[in-house]
Enzyme design. Sequence first.
Site, PDB file in Angstrom:
ATOM      1  N   ASP A  95       3.570 -19.621 -20.290  1.00 25.08           N
ATOM      2  CA  ASP A  95       2.185 -19.543 -19.839  1.00 25.08           C
ATOM      3  C   ASP A  95       1.164 -19.782 -20.940  1.00 25.08           C
ATOM      4  OD1 ASP A  95       2.480 -17.194 -21.332  1.00 25.08           O
ATOM      5  OD2 ASP A  95       2.864 -15.983 -19.548  1.00 25.08           O
ATOM      6  N   GLU A 117      10.616 -20.039 -16.595  1.00 22.62           N
ATOM      7  CA  GLU A 117       9.981 -18.721 -16.611  1.00 22.62           C
ATOM      8  C   GLU A 117       8.824 -18.679 -15.607  1.00 22.62           C
ATOM      9  OE1 GLU A 117       9.962 -16.203 -20.447  1.00 22.62           O
ATOM     10  OE2 GLU A 117       7.829 -16.517 -20.036  1.00 22.62           O
ATOM     11  N   GLU A 131      -3.103 -15.996 -19.940  1.00 21.54           N
ATOM     12  CA  GLU A 131      -1.734 -16.306 -19.521  1.00 21.54           C
ATOM     13  C   GLU A 131      -1.515 -16.151 -18.017  1.00 21.54           C
ATOM     14  OE1 GLU A 131      -1.537 -15.239 -23.877  1.00 21.54           O
ATOM     15  OE2 GLU A 131      -2.539 -14.418 -22.104  1.00 21.54           O
ATOM     16  N   HIS A 204      -0.325  -8.087 -30.594  1.00 19.38           N
ATOM     17  CA  HIS A 204      -1.107  -9.303 -30.840  1.00 19.38           C
ATOM     18  C   HIS A 204      -1.891  -9.802 -29.632  1.00 19.38           C
ATOM     19  CE1 HIS A 204       2.377 -11.030 -28.783  1.00 19.38           C
ATOM     20  NE2 HIS A 204       1.616 -12.081 -28.530  1.00 19.38           N
ATOM     21  N   ARG A 206      -4.487 -10.683 -26.742  1.00 20.07           N
ATOM     22  CA  ARG A 206      -5.949 -10.707 -26.760  1.00 20.07           C
ATOM     23  C   ARG A 206      -6.546  -9.464 -26.127  1.00 20.07           C
ATOM     24  NH1 ARG A 206      -8.655 -15.822 -27.433  1.00 20.07           N
ATOM     25  NH2 ARG A 206      -7.180 -17.436 -28.031  1.00 20.07           N
ATOM     26  N   HIS A 236       1.562 -10.458 -37.029  1.00 20.56           N
ATOM     27  CA  HIS A 236       1.663 -11.653 -36.207  1.00 20.56           C
ATOM     28  C   HIS A 236       1.188 -12.859 -37.012  1.00 20.56           C
ATOM     29  CE1 HIS A 236       0.725 -14.389 -32.792  1.00 20.56           C
ATOM     30  NE2 HIS A 236       1.751 -13.775 -32.257  1.00 20.56           N
TER      31      HIS A 236
END
Length: 376
Positions: A95, A117, A131, A204, A206, A236
């Site tokens: 994604d 996926e 995502e 990590h 957002r 990250h």
Amino acid sequence: MSGYFVQLIVGTRPEAIKLAPLAHALAAAGVAPHLVLTGQHPGLRAADHGLGGLPCEELGCAGIEDPVEHAALVAAALASVLVRRQPDLVIVQGDTSSALGGAMAAHEAGLPIGHVEAGLRSYDRAMPWPEEGNRIAIDEIADLLFAPTPGAAANLHREGFSGTVHVTGNTGIDALHATLATLPRATHKLAAVGAALNIVVTCHRRENWGPGLGSLAVALVTLAAEGCAAIEVVLHPNPRVAEVMHLLFAGQPGICLSLPTSHPAMIDRLRRADLVLSDSGGVQEEAPALGVPLLVLRDKTERPEAIACGNAILVGTTTGKVLSEVRRLHADRAALAAMARPALPFGDGRSAPRIAALIRAWLIEQDRPQVARRRA
């Protein structure tokens, strides 16, 4: 060889990790895999993930602050490649903005799309953003939808997309098994009652930038000060996130900062931990397979199977919630041990050959009408 070839779109390290088993399985099935590296994660090299030697084109579209704009840049840069190459199928994974850009370019070029996926849903476009919206947009236009779990397949059937749905497992588990085979055997016992827990942390997403990281930091510093946790925070590769982590944790007693690491090194860290705290989708898949207790640093997840099998607990990043769960598991080793039983909700490690066989069969089926017309 069949003469078929497919284009795999790779923009990030997780995509490379999860598509590498599929690339090899496709080659073994007689379908030639060709790579496009979008450049979303600068410095990503195909050879670092077992993809060296495959035909490869690089777009040079480094990740930028606006993921919507990045998807458009990838789509524009990829358009000419697809028109020139005319692959039999374009494969995207997950994604990311690279996956969305790849699917958009393929759709515009009139080329079929396979989504590895597919069907993951949090049912909240803000968690995670972008995502959740990306994967829905890809599923809407994909011809082949490779769902990792029955739950993901049920999401796709419920939404009524036109693509063909297959339950295949997650290729990330294939990658995990392959990685474990390269590591020395390791036995791990949970820390003795009363001893500090060995905790590995990654964060990590957002949705956790800003207040989320701040409230998590208060919890981790408190736990380290109490002596119930020895904490390793793995940074990250995103420099913006790493910089904030340095500001929050550098010099804090009981907390160690580690540089971004390779997939094998990360798997080794996970399997030796007493407890993992993470907002990573990949870690949510890997922790149950490794039998490592996981606290998910998110308020919602598109991988509820990790929760259902008992290996993970959804805690978010609120200071009080993180503190209460870690303290509880530190005091109740039976509860911690119950979370440390290995489970495979995301597949058996043979997802890649399963997907490759489905792709080959689909490509052959697509050829039959053309053969019939030529014979007529």
